[in-house]
Every structure is written in C-alpha cells, then in structure tokens.
Motif scaffolding. Structure first.
Motif, mmCIF file in Angstrom:
data_model
loop_
_atom_site.group_PDB
_atom_site.id
_atom_site.type_symbol
_atom_site.label_atom_id
_atom_site.label_comp_id
_atom_site.label_asym_id
_atom_site.label_seq_id
_atom_site.Cartn_x
_atom_site.Cartn_y
_atom_site.Cartn_z
ATOM 1 N N PHE A 117 0.866 -1.407 0.013
ATOM 2 C CA PHE A 117 -0.059 -0.153 -0.170
ATOM 3 C C PHE A 117 0.959 1.340 0.056
ATOM 4 C CE2 PHE A 117 -3.038 -2.974 1.351
ATOM 5 C CZ PHE A 117 -4.354 -2.589 0.438
ATOM 6 N N VAL A 118 1.993 1.211 0.715
ATOM 7 C CA VAL A 118 2.673 2.411 0.884
ATOM 8 C C VAL A 118 3.467 2.628 -0.194
ATOM 9 C CG1 VAL A 118 4.986 3.155 1.795
ATOM 10 C CG2 VAL A 118 3.312 2.477 3.418
ATOM 11 N N HIS A 128 -3.898 8.127 -6.364
ATOM 12 C CA HIS A 128 -3.108 8.281 -5.423
ATOM 13 C C HIS A 128 -4.085 8.625 -4.043
ATOM 14 C CE1 HIS A 128 -0.221 9.939 -2.520
ATOM 15 N NE2 HIS A 128 -0.659 10.766 -2.446
ATOM 16 N N LYS A 129 -4.947 9.548 -4.313
ATOM 17 C CA LYS A 129 -5.804 10.036 -3.210
ATOM 18 C C LYS A 129 -6.648 8.729 -2.913
ATOM 19 C CE LYS A 129 -6.337 14.949 -4.655
ATOM 20 N NZ LYS A 129 -7.570 15.673 -5.229
ATOM 21 N N LYS A 130 -7.198 7.962 -3.910
ATOM 22 C CA LYS A 130 -8.009 6.897 -3.648
ATOM 23 C C LYS A 130 -7.487 5.769 -2.574
ATOM 24 C CE LYS A 130 -11.462 4.451 -6.429
ATOM 25 N NZ LYS A 130 -11.815 4.311 -7.519
ATOM 26 N N ILE A 131 -6.192 5.395 -3.119
ATOM 27 C CA ILE A 131 -5.552 4.381 -2.163
ATOM 28 C C ILE A 131 -4.691 5.009 -0.726
ATOM 29 C CG2 ILE A 131 -3.229 4.620 -3.261
ATOM 30 C CD1 ILE A 131 -2.991 1.409 -3.121
ATOM 31 N N ALA A 132 -4.554 6.294 -0.901
ATOM 32 C CA ALA A 132 -4.067 6.875 0.283
ATOM 33 C C ALA A 132 -5.053 6.834 1.452
ATOM 34 C CB ALA A 132 -3.495 8.335 -0.120
ATOM 35 N N LYS A 133 -6.352 6.888 1.136
ATOM 36 C CA LYS A 133 -7.475 6.769 2.113
ATOM 37 C C LYS A 133 -7.346 5.378 2.915
ATOM 38 C CE LYS A 133 -10.387 9.862 -0.228
ATOM 39 N NZ LYS A 133 -11.783 10.143 -0.797
ATOM 40 N N ILE A 134 -6.622 4.217 2.192
ATOM 41 C CA ILE A 134 -6.442 2.972 2.890
ATOM 42 C C ILE A 134 -5.374 2.836 3.533
ATOM 43 C CG2 ILE A 134 -6.268 0.711 2.250
ATOM 44 C CD1 ILE A 134 -8.160 1.189 -0.163
ATOM 45 N N PRO A 159 -4.578 5.068 7.335
ATOM 46 C CA PRO A 159 -5.047 4.381 8.544
ATOM 47 C C PRO A 159 -4.408 3.413 8.702
ATOM 48 C CG PRO A 159 -6.906 4.353 7.032
ATOM 49 C CD PRO A 159 -5.764 5.252 6.264
ATOM 50 N N LEU A 160 -4.076 2.386 7.826
ATOM 51 C CA LEU A 160 -3.309 1.360 7.815
ATOM 52 C C LEU A 160 -1.924 1.474 8.674
ATOM 53 C CD1 LEU A 160 -3.899 -1.191 4.806
ATOM 54 C CD2 LEU A 160 -4.835 -1.265 7.136
ATOM 55 N N TRP A 161 -1.202 2.426 7.734
ATOM 56 C CA TRP A 161 0.174 2.884 8.359
ATOM 57 C C TRP A 161 0.302 3.572 9.579
ATOM 58 C CZ3 TRP A 161 3.704 6.279 4.645
ATOM 59 C CH2 TRP A 161 5.046 5.958 5.076
ATOM 60 N N LEU A 162 -0.897 4.408 9.802
ATOM 61 C CA LEU A 162 -1.045 5.034 11.324
ATOM 62 C C LEU A 162 -1.295 3.785 12.474
ATOM 63 C CD1 LEU A 162 -1.188 7.608 12.776
ATOM 64 C CD2 LEU A 162 -3.525 7.859 12.477
ATOM 65 N N TYR A 163 -1.839 2.900 12.011
ATOM 66 C CA TYR A 163 -2.136 2.009 13.012
ATOM 67 C C TYR A 163 -1.009 1.184 13.176
ATOM 68 C CZ TYR A 163 -4.134 -2.304 15.364
ATOM 69 O OH TYR A 163 -4.408 -3.373 16.232
#
Length: 178
Positions: free
Chosen positions: A132-133, A148-154, A157-161
């Motif tokens: 994802f990154v 980019h915006k579309k996948i960044a929305k996924i 939160p994954l990376w932050l978690y």
C-alpha cells in the motif's frame, strides 16, 4: 500528464512493488531467526525504534493535515520522511532481534489477550501495509493524483495503526525486558 501516460509510468514500478512487498517480509522473517554469536546484544534499541514509530505516527498525521491544507510540497517531504523513518525502524528492529533473545510477555489475564491481539494485528498489518505504501508513493511520483488519493485513504489508517501499535506493543512489553 494524461491518464494513459500516468498508467504507463506507474506500470514501470509494478515489478519493484511486487518484489519489495514479498522480499521485505521474507528477509525480515529469515533474519529474525538468525542470531549473531559473540556480539553485544543491542538492548538499547527497543526504546529508540519505539520512538521512531511514535515519530512516524506524528509525521503521518502532520502530512495528512498538510495535504488537507493544500501544502503539497510539505506533504511530499513529510511522506518521504515517514518512509525513511519506517526503514530506520525496520533496520533497528532486525538488528535488535539478530543480537538479542525475544522477550516473553509476562502479563496475565485479559491484558495478555489484549497484548497478543495488538501484537498480531500489528505484525500482520505491518506486512500488508508495504505494498500500500509503495503503490501510494508510486502514484504520487507518477502524478496519478486521483488514484493516489483513492489508495491513500486506505494506506493512511493502516500505516498509522501500525505506527501507533508499535508504540503500544513496546509499552506493554517493556517491563519484561531483561
């Protein structure tokens, strides 16, 4: 740049995204089992790499705020910094585990189950977030901004978690370090 050109540019990176998404977890798993004999354990590293996880979480949130405020250059620099921080974390994490025995969690009761749930989700999502990154980054550098915006929305939160739970895991296990 048009969508056709963006797709062509993005496609050039796909092989590397697949290779790195597989290679990184495999190499980490292999190195996790390797112990370097006669080397001083790097027991000072866990609080450092936990701090790097905390800093990564902060950088991700600030980068999110930057893009929401249309500060694209700042967002770009912060996201590159977040990637660098994640690589630094990974190098230190592997170095620690190659020189030190794994620490056993000593908590009892419900907290033990909470710890293992957080640990397991942290590990699984830290593997899942890699592609994802990489995809999110490639879509940015190839100027495929809508995708980019579309996948960044996924990815966000994954990376932050993963970054936050890395800190939580450290806090929960730190009383049991030898």
């Amino acid at each position: 740049m048009n969508n056709v050109q963006n797709a062509k540019d993005e496609k050039k990176y796909n092989k590397w995204i697949v290779i790195l998404s597989i290679l990184i977890p495999v190499v980490v798993a292999i190195l996790f089992g390797v112990k370097i004999p006669n080397v001083e354990p790097l027991t000072f590293l866990p609080p450092i790499y936990a701090s790097i996880n905390a800093l990564t979480a902060i950088v991700l949130v600030v980068a999110f705020m930057a893009i929401k405020n249309k500060k694209v250059v700042l967002h770009k620099r912060l996201m590159i910094f977040a990637i660098v921080l994640s690589v630094c974390f990974l190098v230190m994490y592997v170095a620690y585990h190659m020189t030190s025995d794994s620490t056993k969690y000593g908590g009892e009761g419900l907290i033990k189950y909470v710890y293992y749930f957080v640990l397991l989700t942290h590990i699984l999502l830290s593997i899942a977030v890699i592609p994802f990154v990489l995809i999110t980054y490639v879509r940015a550098i190839t100027n495929n901004i809508e995708k980019h915006k579309k996948i960044a929305k996924i990815t966000f939160p994954l990376w932050l978690y993963v970054a936050i739970t890395g800190v939580v895991v450290y806090i929960m296990i730190s009383p049991y370090y030898v």
